[in-house]
Structure formats: structure tokens, C-alpha cells
Design a protein around this motif. Structure first.
Motif, mmCIF file in Angstrom:
data_model
loop_
_atom_site.group_PDB
_atom_site.id
_atom_site.type_symbol
_atom_site.label_atom_id
_atom_site.label_comp_id
_atom_site.label_asym_id
_atom_site.label_seq_id
_atom_site.Cartn_x
_atom_site.Cartn_y
_atom_site.Cartn_z
ATOM 1 N N THR A 1 0.803 -1.264 0.026
ATOM 2 C CA THR A 1 -0.091 0.036 -0.145
ATOM 3 C C THR A 1 1.015 1.333 -0.168
ATOM 4 O O THR A 1 1.785 1.398 0.787
ATOM 5 N N TRP A 2 0.490 2.248 -0.978
ATOM 6 C CA TRP A 2 1.273 3.566 -0.878
ATOM 7 C C TRP A 2 0.421 4.554 -0.192
ATOM 8 O O TRP A 2 -0.890 4.701 -0.659
ATOM 9 N N THR A 3 1.046 5.506 0.469
ATOM 10 C CA THR A 3 0.294 6.744 1.052
ATOM 11 C C THR A 3 0.668 8.078 0.287
ATOM 12 O O THR A 3 1.795 8.149 -0.102
ATOM 13 N N SER A 4 -0.386 8.642 0.178
ATOM 14 C CA SER A 4 -0.098 10.018 -0.749
ATOM 15 C C SER A 4 0.468 10.974 0.241
ATOM 16 O O SER A 4 0.262 11.105 1.450
ATOM 17 N N LEU A 5 1.733 11.637 -0.395
ATOM 18 C CA LEU A 5 2.410 12.563 0.692
ATOM 19 C C LEU A 5 2.300 13.970 0.220
ATOM 20 O O LEU A 5 2.706 14.939 0.890
ATOM 21 N N GLY A 6 1.559 14.257 -0.738
ATOM 22 C CA GLY A 6 1.561 15.329 -1.440
ATOM 23 C C GLY A 6 2.105 15.763 -2.906
ATOM 24 O O GLY A 6 2.507 14.935 -3.407
ATOM 25 N N ASN A 7 2.409 16.930 -3.257
ATOM 26 C CA ASN A 7 2.927 17.368 -4.462
ATOM 27 C C ASN A 7 3.921 18.378 -4.306
ATOM 28 O O ASN A 7 4.108 18.995 -3.286
ATOM 29 N N LEU A 8 4.331 18.645 -5.739
ATOM 30 C CA LEU A 8 5.247 19.911 -5.653
ATOM 31 C C LEU A 8 4.679 21.131 -6.044
ATOM 32 O O LEU A 8 5.458 22.144 -6.334
ATOM 33 N N SER A 9 3.616 21.179 -6.299
ATOM 34 C CA SER A 9 2.681 22.520 -6.645
ATOM 35 C C SER A 9 3.194 23.796 -5.729
ATOM 36 O O SER A 9 2.984 24.850 -6.087
ATOM 37 N N GLY A 10 3.548 23.302 -4.394
ATOM 38 C CA GLY A 10 3.958 24.302 -3.325
ATOM 39 C C GLY A 10 4.984 25.024 -3.795
ATOM 40 O O GLY A 10 5.251 26.417 -3.500
ATOM 41 N N ILE A 11 5.968 24.592 -4.600
ATOM 42 C CA ILE A 11 7.035 25.330 -4.951
ATOM 43 C C ILE A 11 6.951 25.975 -6.655
ATOM 44 O O ILE A 11 7.995 26.114 -7.254
ATOM 45 N N GLY A 12 5.659 25.692 -6.949
ATOM 46 C CA GLY A 12 5.273 26.115 -8.345
ATOM 47 C C GLY A 12 5.591 25.085 -9.599
ATOM 48 O O GLY A 12 5.669 25.720 -10.552
ATOM 49 N N LEU A 13 5.907 23.905 -9.001
ATOM 50 C CA LEU A 13 5.784 22.803 -10.195
ATOM 51 C C LEU A 13 4.701 21.972 -10.188
ATOM 52 O O LEU A 13 4.301 21.341 -9.391
ATOM 53 N N THR A 14 4.075 21.962 -11.428
ATOM 54 C CA THR A 14 3.024 20.731 -11.871
ATOM 55 C C THR A 14 3.098 20.258 -13.044
ATOM 56 O O THR A 14 4.118 20.342 -13.747
ATOM 57 N N GLY A 15 2.423 19.240 -13.208
ATOM 58 C CA GLY A 15 2.526 18.423 -14.556
ATOM 59 C C GLY A 15 2.279 19.295 -15.631
ATOM 60 O O GLY A 15 2.448 18.845 -16.794
ATOM 61 N N SER A 16 1.788 20.434 -15.624
ATOM 62 C CA SER A 16 1.649 21.339 -16.772
ATOM 63 C C SER A 16 2.961 21.972 -17.179
ATOM 64 O O SER A 16 3.085 22.271 -18.437
ATOM 65 N N GLN A 17 4.061 21.720 -16.302
ATOM 66 C CA GLN A 17 5.068 22.469 -16.752
ATOM 67 C C GLN A 17 6.546 21.293 -16.532
ATOM 68 O O GLN A 17 7.358 21.571 -17.515
ATOM 69 N N VAL A 18 6.408 20.390 -15.693
ATOM 70 C CA VAL A 18 7.410 19.545 -15.732
ATOM 71 C C VAL A 18 7.094 18.105 -15.625
ATOM 72 O O VAL A 18 5.832 17.556 -15.427
ATOM 73 N N GLU A 19 7.710 17.210 -16.119
ATOM 74 C CA GLU A 19 7.690 15.752 -15.998
ATOM 75 C C GLU A 19 8.950 14.934 -15.897
ATOM 76 O O GLU A 19 9.738 15.487 -15.760
ATOM 77 N N GLY A 20 8.743 13.581 -16.017
ATOM 78 C CA GLY A 20 9.806 12.712 -16.279
ATOM 79 C C GLY A 20 10.817 12.858 -15.006
ATOM 80 O O GLY A 20 11.996 12.835 -14.945
ATOM 81 N N PRO A 21 10.132 12.672 -13.667
ATOM 82 C CA PRO A 21 10.925 12.611 -12.392
ATOM 83 C C PRO A 21 12.098 11.671 -12.584
ATOM 84 O O PRO A 21 11.969 10.657 -12.771
ATOM 85 N N MET A 22 13.129 11.996 -12.000
ATOM 86 C CA MET A 22 14.446 11.109 -11.921
ATOM 87 C C MET A 22 15.203 11.334 -10.831
ATOM 88 O O MET A 22 15.641 12.578 -10.529
ATOM 89 N N TRP A 23 15.336 10.341 -9.614
ATOM 90 C CA TRP A 23 15.912 10.593 -8.523
ATOM 91 C C TRP A 23 17.522 10.465 -8.705
ATOM 92 O O TRP A 23 17.960 9.472 -9.401
ATOM 93 N N MET A 24 18.223 11.129 -7.628
ATOM 94 C CA MET A 24 19.515 10.872 -7.760
ATOM 95 C C MET A 24 20.073 11.187 -6.144
ATOM 96 O O MET A 24 19.550 12.244 -5.574
ATOM 97 N N LYS A 25 20.647 10.237 -5.629
ATOM 98 C CA LYS A 25 21.351 10.347 -4.194
ATOM 99 C C LYS A 25 22.714 10.818 -4.407
ATOM 100 O O LYS A 25 23.451 10.439 -4.874
#
Length: 476
Positions: free
Chosen positions: A246-270
Motif C-alpha cells: 500500500t502506498w500513502t499520498s504525501l502531497g505534491n510539488l505545486s507548493g514550489i510552483g511545479l505542476t504536471g503542466s510544466q514538468v514531467e519525467g521525475p528522475m531521482w539521484m542521491k
């Protein structure tokens, strides 16, 4: 028109609907002392933009294009184009895979075509060292999905609970009367065979979800073992302690002005030297490619912050939907050696100076005034011997000029001793003019590269005409 159809239509008009599904897992992270980072990605539309490109960074923020900015792998299967690659390292580090979307927009297929009747397969390459890759092959993943119309944005994550990989991707299909993209998954141990695909992620109503990437955390970081970022109208964050749980929703990045209408293709790096992560996001709406959004706790949307101008650089090529691997020292050394920036050269004929060596349909000849990439090769250190040279194609990386008896062809390196010897030469003073060059066969030292009736041949040289035919100049 529904909201989701309006969004899809706008993306299609912009020709920017580019999708990815990426994962960075514990087996894909190297130790903190390891040197650099490898990104695999594509750069745009068209038959050359939609291929595999590699980039390198020493710090995770400033990137340099490898291989002189040229492609590093080319798909010769399916649509002959690839996007959205995922780079996967096995838990023991003995194998690597690149899995990618089989899609070539602008070279025979449109976005509507690819959504309604696209390839149901993924393109797969396999390697044991990150530098020598198998020929590409197709893996059908969506053919068993009822009304499955495509297979986009693949990724795979090692699942310790089942001791195999969870392979997942987006497919446009009708389910419960709604046609949209959902994420499906299957299990695999070898990327040759998979279990029956199952539904993995679905958003409510008609909302599509296409991009998703999961990052795994060491214990003590955040409240979840896994966090995934998805493109579903927003950049949505979710957390879980089990890949298939089960996955729990944590929120989104709209608070820093980024939505799916602007950005896509999330790619993580540590980052290897500190407890900080960056989520690279593709600014597709502005046509700018990736930018890094940093955080010290990926499970908390409020900790993400936009980069300050001048704190990162993405290199010459635009970086589109890809995957990042934290390299070990040995991997770093191999990558930098194999994909060093060796300038492309043309081989000009001595006695027909308007003609250059080129490949056409994998045959090799000399033709007049060829300036495209068919006549460009990278002179690599010889595949065998010292002080030798092998000629790798620029637009078919991994393919080399190889003698076959007296004939020449452009052939994919199968890593055999026979191939290496047939594709290796010694550059010597030109037989007709010492200021030019001739190329002596490594395994048949009494023979040289020459042209005959405009075809490239391997032959013994005795006459003045033959000496002229066997003389060339390496030119930019």
C-alpha cells in the motif's frame, strides 16, 4: 472535452509529451566514496534524437556529454527509436540492463498513433561492464493486457521480498469503460521472460499516469522505505514500506510552483557525499530539459527547493527522460575510457579525393561528397593489440568496419576474438604518399584496406594503382 483530453491535446500540439518511469534502488547506489554519476537519456525527437546518450557528472549537478555528444547506443529493432531509458544494475553488480520505450516520434509515427496503436514492446540492452552492450532486443510487455495499446516509460526495481525485479511501465488501455494510461507491472529475473502483467497504479476518473520513479532509502531517513514521484497532472509523492504494498499520498510539488503542466519525467539521484537527494524534472513545457530540485527528505514535499541560477549545468545536449547511476570507481574508469570524446573523422580516398568511405545498408564503399554521419567514424584504440586502431560508426555506435574475407561491412561488435582481429588495423605511412595513411590488417598483415570499383576491400597490394587505392587521409 474532458480535462485529461485537453491536457493530452495540448501536449500533442506542442510535440512535448515525453514520458519516463525510473527507479533508483539500493543495489543501484554505490558507496559514498565512489567518484561520479552516469546519466543515460535521449535528447529529442527524430531518428537520431531518440537514441541512447550518456552523460557524466563528478558532483551530480554539472554534466558533460560523453562520446563527444554523440549517441552511445542505437536501436535497430521495432520502431528503431528509443526514449525514456532506465539503467538497472543487478544487486551483485555483475549485470546491467537498459530498458527503454520503443518509440520514434517524427520518424514514421505520430503521438496519436503511438497512443492508440503503439509498440507493445520495450527495447532491452544487456551488459556485464557498462561499456560493451548486447544488440538490442524487444520484450513484449503489453501484449497480454486487454486492449493494451502501447508500452511507455519502463523501469525496474529489485524487490528483496521476492528476489527478483518488479518491471513496470505505462500502457493506454480500456478498463472499466475508461481508456487512459495506467501503470502495470510484471516480475522478471532476466528481462527475457515476465509474469502476467498486473495493474500497479491508477488515478481516479479519467486522470492519466505515465511517469513514475521510485527511490529507496536507508533506514532512519523519513517515514518510508520507498518514495515514488509520479507525473499525473501534478508531480505527486507517495510513500510505502513495500514495493507492491500500500502506498500513502504525501502531497505534491505545486507548493514550489511545479505542476504536471510544466514538468514531467521525475528522475531521482542521491548525492554520494551527503544526505541529500535531487529530483531531476524535465521542463518540457518550456523546452529546457532537466533541472535539479533538491531535498534532504524526499518524503516531505515542504523540503524541496528550486535550484539557484548558476548552481548547475546540463552540458551541450538537452537531457530528456533518463536514469542516473551512482558509479563505483571501476565503473567510472571504464565509462570514461570507453566513451571518451574521440572526434569523428572521415576517410578520404587518395586517388578519388571527392570520395569518402561510408556505410550504406551496412555495406561499405567510397562515395562522392558524403558529409553526413554515414561517412563519419571514431578512430578508437584497436580492439586488440597495441598501437592499433578500430573504426567505430558515429551513427551506429558499437558497429565497426570489419573485414569478411576480402569484403568489408559495418558490423556490431559481438565481443569475440575473431571480430576484434577482423576490425583492427595498423595505421602506417600511405603506400602512395607518406603524408597520407594506409591501414594494414591486424590478423592479415600482408593485406590492406583498399577500394576496388568503389567497394571497400581487404587485399594484398603490389601495383601502383593498388597503392593509390589503399591510401587514405583521416580528415574532420
Amino acid at each position: 472535452m474532458s480535462a485529461v483530453l485537453a491536457r493530452l491535446s495540448a501536449m500533442l500540439v506542442a510535440a512535448c509529451l515525453l514520458f519516463t518511469a525510473q527507479v533508483v534502488t539500493a543495489p543501484q547506489r554505490a558507496a559514498a566514496a565512489d567518484p561520479g554519476y552516469l546519466m543515460t537519456h535521449f535528447i529529442g525527437d527524430g531518428s537520431t534524437g531518440q537514441q541512447m546518450y550518456f552523460s557524466y557528472s563528478a558532483d551530480g549537478l554539472n554534466w558533460n556529454d560523453l562520446n563527444g555528444g554523440g549517441m552511445t547506443l542505437r536501436s535497430t529493432v521495432g520502431t528503431r527509436g528509443v526514449r525514456d531509458p532506465a539503467l538497472v544494475r543487478s544487486p551483485d553488480g555483475s549485470k546491467y540492463w537498459i530498458i527503454a520505450t520503443d518509440l520514434c516520434i517524427g520518424c514514421g509515427q505520430s503521438w496519436p498513433d503511438s497512443m492508440s496503436n503503439g509498440s507493445r514492446s520495450l527495447v532491452v540492452w544487456e551488459s556485464t561492464d557498462l561499456v560493451t552492450w548486447s544488440a538490442p532486443r524487444l520484450l513484449n510487455v503489453a501484449g497480454a493486457i486487454p486492449d493494451g495499446r502501447n508500452a511507455w516509460a519502463p523501469e525496474a526495481i529489485w524487490n528483496p521480498a521476492t528476489n527478483d525485479y518488479v518491471l513496470y511501465w505505462a500502457t493506454n488501455a480500456t478498463r472499466d469503460g475508461v481508456l487512459k494510461h495506467r501503470i502495470y507491472y510484471a516480475r522478471t529475473s532476466d528481462f527475457h521472460t515476465i509474469t502476467t502483467p498486473q495493474l500497479y497504479i491508477e488515478r481516479p476518473g479519467t486522470q492519466n499516469i505515465i511517469d513514475t520513479q521510485i527511490v529507496e532509502f536507508p533506514s532512519g531517513v523519513g517515514n518510508y522505505r520507498y518514495v515514488r514521484a509520479s507525473g499525473d497532472g501534478q508531480i505527486t509523492l507517495e510513500g510505502s514500506n513495500s514495493i507492491l504494498g500500500t502506498w500513502t499520498s504525501l502531497g505534491n510539488l505545486s507548493g514550489i510552483g511545479l505542476t504536471g503542466s510544466q514538468v514531467e519525467g521525475p528522475m531521482w539521484m542521491k548525492f554520494r557525499d551527503r544526505n541529500e537527494w535531487t529530483l531531476y524534472l524535465d521542463q518540457y513545457a518550456a523546452g529546457k530539459g532537466y533541472m535539479p530540485v533538491a531535498t534532504t527528505n524526499p518524503s516531505s514535499p515542504g523540503t524541496y527547493h528550486l535550484p539557484t541560477s548558476g548552481t548547475y549545468s546540463m552540458g551541450g545536449n538537452k537531457k530528456r527522460h533518463g536514469s542516473i547511476l551512482n558509479l563505483t570507481a571501476a565503473e567510472d574508469a571504464r565509462i570514461q575510457a570507453r566513451w571518451a570524446n574521440v572526434p569523428a573523422k572521415r576517410l578520404q580516398s587518395f586517388n578519388y579525393q571527392d570520395r569518402y568511405v561510408r556505410h550504406t545498408n551496412f555495406d561499405v564503399r567510397i562515395d562522392q561528397n558524403i558529409t553526413n554521419d554515414d561517412a563519419k567514424f571514431r578512430p578508437r584504440p584497436g580492439l586488440v593489440g597495441t598501437g592499433t586502431v578500430s573504426f567505430e560508426s558515429v551513427n551506429f555506435p558499437g558497429y565497426y568496419l570489419r573485414s569478411d574475407g576480402t569484403d568489408f561491412q559495418l558490423v556490431y561488435n559481438d565481443r569475440t576474438t575473431a571480430f576484434a582481429e577482423d576490425a583492427t588495423f595498423r595505421q602506417v605511412a600511405g603506400l602512395a604518399d607518406a603524408s597520407w595513411s594506409s591501414f594494414q590488417s591486424y590478423n592479415h598483415p600482408d593485406r590492406y584496406i583498399r577500394h576496388y570499383a568503389y567497394q571497400l576491400k581487404l587485399a594484398t597490394i603490389t601495383t601502383a594503382t593498388e597503392r593509390s587505392d589503399a591510401t587514405f587521409r583521416l580528415t574532420s
